[in-house]
Design a protein around this motif. Structure first.
Motif, PDB file in Angstrom:
ATOM      1  N   VAL A  62       4.783   0.932  -5.202  1.00 48.43           N
ATOM      2  CA  VAL A  62       3.492   0.430  -5.671  1.00 48.43           C
ATOM      3  C   VAL A  62       2.401   1.496  -5.649  1.00 48.43           C
ATOM      4  O   VAL A  62       1.342   1.311  -6.277  1.00 48.43           O
ATOM      5  CB  VAL A  62       3.039  -0.788  -4.830  1.00 48.43           C
ATOM      6  N   ARG A  63       2.638   2.594  -4.958  1.00 45.47           N
ATOM      7  CA  ARG A  63       1.636   3.655  -4.958  1.00 45.47           C
ATOM      8  C   ARG A  63       1.631   4.457  -6.257  1.00 45.47           C
ATOM      9  O   ARG A  63       0.654   5.146  -6.565  1.00 45.47           O
ATOM     10  CB  ARG A  63       1.910   4.625  -3.804  1.00 45.47           C
ATOM     11  N   VAL A 117      -1.431   7.002  -8.263  1.00 46.53           N
ATOM     12  CA  VAL A 117      -1.410   8.463  -8.123  1.00 46.53           C
ATOM     13  C   VAL A 117      -2.371   9.137  -9.098  1.00 46.53           C
ATOM     14  O   VAL A 117      -3.170   9.998  -8.707  1.00 46.53           O
ATOM     15  CB  VAL A 117       0.030   8.991  -8.288  1.00 46.53           C
ATOM     16  N   PRO A 118      -2.369   8.761 -10.398  1.00 43.74           N
ATOM     17  CA  PRO A 118      -3.305   9.423 -11.326  1.00 43.74           C
ATOM     18  C   PRO A 118      -4.652   8.713 -11.429  1.00 43.74           C
ATOM     19  O   PRO A 118      -5.234   8.626 -12.516  1.00 43.74           O
ATOM     20  CB  PRO A 118      -2.549   9.357 -12.649  1.00 43.74           C
ATOM     21  N   ILE A 119      -5.170   8.188 -10.302  1.00 41.50           N
ATOM     22  CA  ILE A 119      -6.399   7.408 -10.357  1.00 41.50           C
ATOM     23  C   ILE A 119      -7.582   8.255 -10.830  1.00 41.50           C
ATOM     24  O   ILE A 119      -8.486   7.767 -11.512  1.00 41.50           O
ATOM     25  CB  ILE A 119      -6.689   6.765  -8.977  1.00 41.50           C
ATOM     26  N   VAL A 166      -7.438   3.899  -0.474  1.00 41.85           N
ATOM     27  CA  VAL A 166      -6.595   2.793  -0.924  1.00 41.85           C
ATOM     28  C   VAL A 166      -5.160   3.015  -0.457  1.00 41.85           C
ATOM     29  O   VAL A 166      -4.658   2.309   0.429  1.00 41.85           O
ATOM     30  CB  VAL A 166      -6.656   2.641  -2.457  1.00 41.85           C
ATOM     31  N   VAL A 167      -4.505   4.014  -1.020  1.00 39.49           N
ATOM     32  CA  VAL A 167      -3.118   4.291  -0.656  1.00 39.49           C
ATOM     33  C   VAL A 167      -3.021   4.720   0.806  1.00 39.49           C
ATOM     34  O   VAL A 167      -2.040   4.402   1.493  1.00 39.49           O
ATOM     35  CB  VAL A 167      -2.529   5.367  -1.588  1.00 39.49           C
ATOM     36  N   GLY A 168      -4.026   5.432   1.299  1.00 40.62           N
ATOM     37  CA  GLY A 168      -4.024   5.843   2.705  1.00 40.62           C
ATOM     38  C   GLY A 168      -3.993   4.656   3.652  1.00 40.62           C
ATOM     39  O   GLY A 168      -3.316   4.693   4.689  1.00 40.62           O
TER      40      GLY A 168
END
Length: 246
Positions: free
Chosen positions: A44-45, A49-51, A78-80
């Motif tokens: 889901v990450r 990645v290209p945010i 977010v992902v962190g």
């Protein structure tokens, strides 16, 4: 790096989960949850990645203002945070596994000493190895080990608490970031106003919905194991003790 971490975790979990001891209820289920959790977080990450590339604004905007608008919109990780709560899930499980293994080792050692002492009193040293308890068949008795039962229950409470906090982040901080159609940006150095968009919002929302579903599943299973343990080991244990006293 994340792919290497997940790939390195799978054989470790497979070897440990292959242990058929099952010395407490739900052990292999939690190993399965660890594997599923790790794979889900890794998958889901990917839409996030290209945010930086997916964030863009209308009009004649400089690169500096674009970065400033992005930092204003995504002012929290977010992902962190997803990685952090995955680490909390792992840490709680392996702490419980560590304490369970320590208590199990002490029980096996105590039973081995008692068995050896009994064989020596009978004068037969042949049956010591035959009657010595095998670590593979040792099962923790929560009816007798009340401290261990409390540790088991505390583990479920901590997991539920951590997942509830994680749900708060997902539903009230991360989901609103990709739910609004247009982001209005105006800062002191870049008064604008600028109208910004995020591309691929559907995939990003689906990744958050997946984590929300997984978190609800963990809460459901933890609550089920908690209530079962309360009923089976505490309530039924107290009822049985009262019956024998009467």
């Amino acid at each position: 790096m994340a792919a290497a971490a997940v790939a390195g975790l799978i054989p470790v979990l497979h070897s440990v989960a292959g242990d058929k001891s099952r010395y407490y209820i739900g052990r292999q289920l939690w190993f399965g949850f660890i594997a599923v959790y790790g794979v889900v977080v890794y998958v889901v990450r990917m839409p996030w990645v290209p945010i930086h590339e997916d964030f863009w604004c209308h009009g004649n905007i400089t690169n500096t203002c674009l970065i400033e608008c992005f930092e204003k919109s995504f002012n929290s990780p977010v992902v962190g945070i997803w990685y952090f709560f995955f680490f909390i899930f792992l840490a709680l499980f392996f702490l419980m596994e560590f304490f369970m293994a320590q208590i199990r080792h002490k029980q096996i050692k105590a039973k081995s000493v008692e068995s050896a002492a009994g064989e020596m009193e009978e004068g037969s040293m042949v049956g010591i190895q035959e009657n010595a308890p095998s670590p593979k068949k040792s099962i923790l008795n929560f009816h007798q080990e009340k401290t261990l039962l409390l540790l088991y229950l505390l583990y479920f409470l901590l997991q539920v608490g951590a997942q509830c906090v994680f749900l708060f982040f997902l539903m009230y901080q991360h989901l609103p970031l990709v739910s609004q159609a247009i982001i209005h940006c105006s800062t002191k150095s870049c008064p604008g106003p600028y109208f910004c968009l995020i591309r691929g919002t559907m995939e990003k929302r689906m990744s958050i919905y997946t984590l929300i579903t997984l978190s609800f599943m963990i809460i459901l299973f933890c609550s089920g194991f908690f209530m079962y343990s309360i009923h089976h080991y505490l309530l039924k244990g107290l009822a049985s003790a009262k019956f024998w006293l009467d």
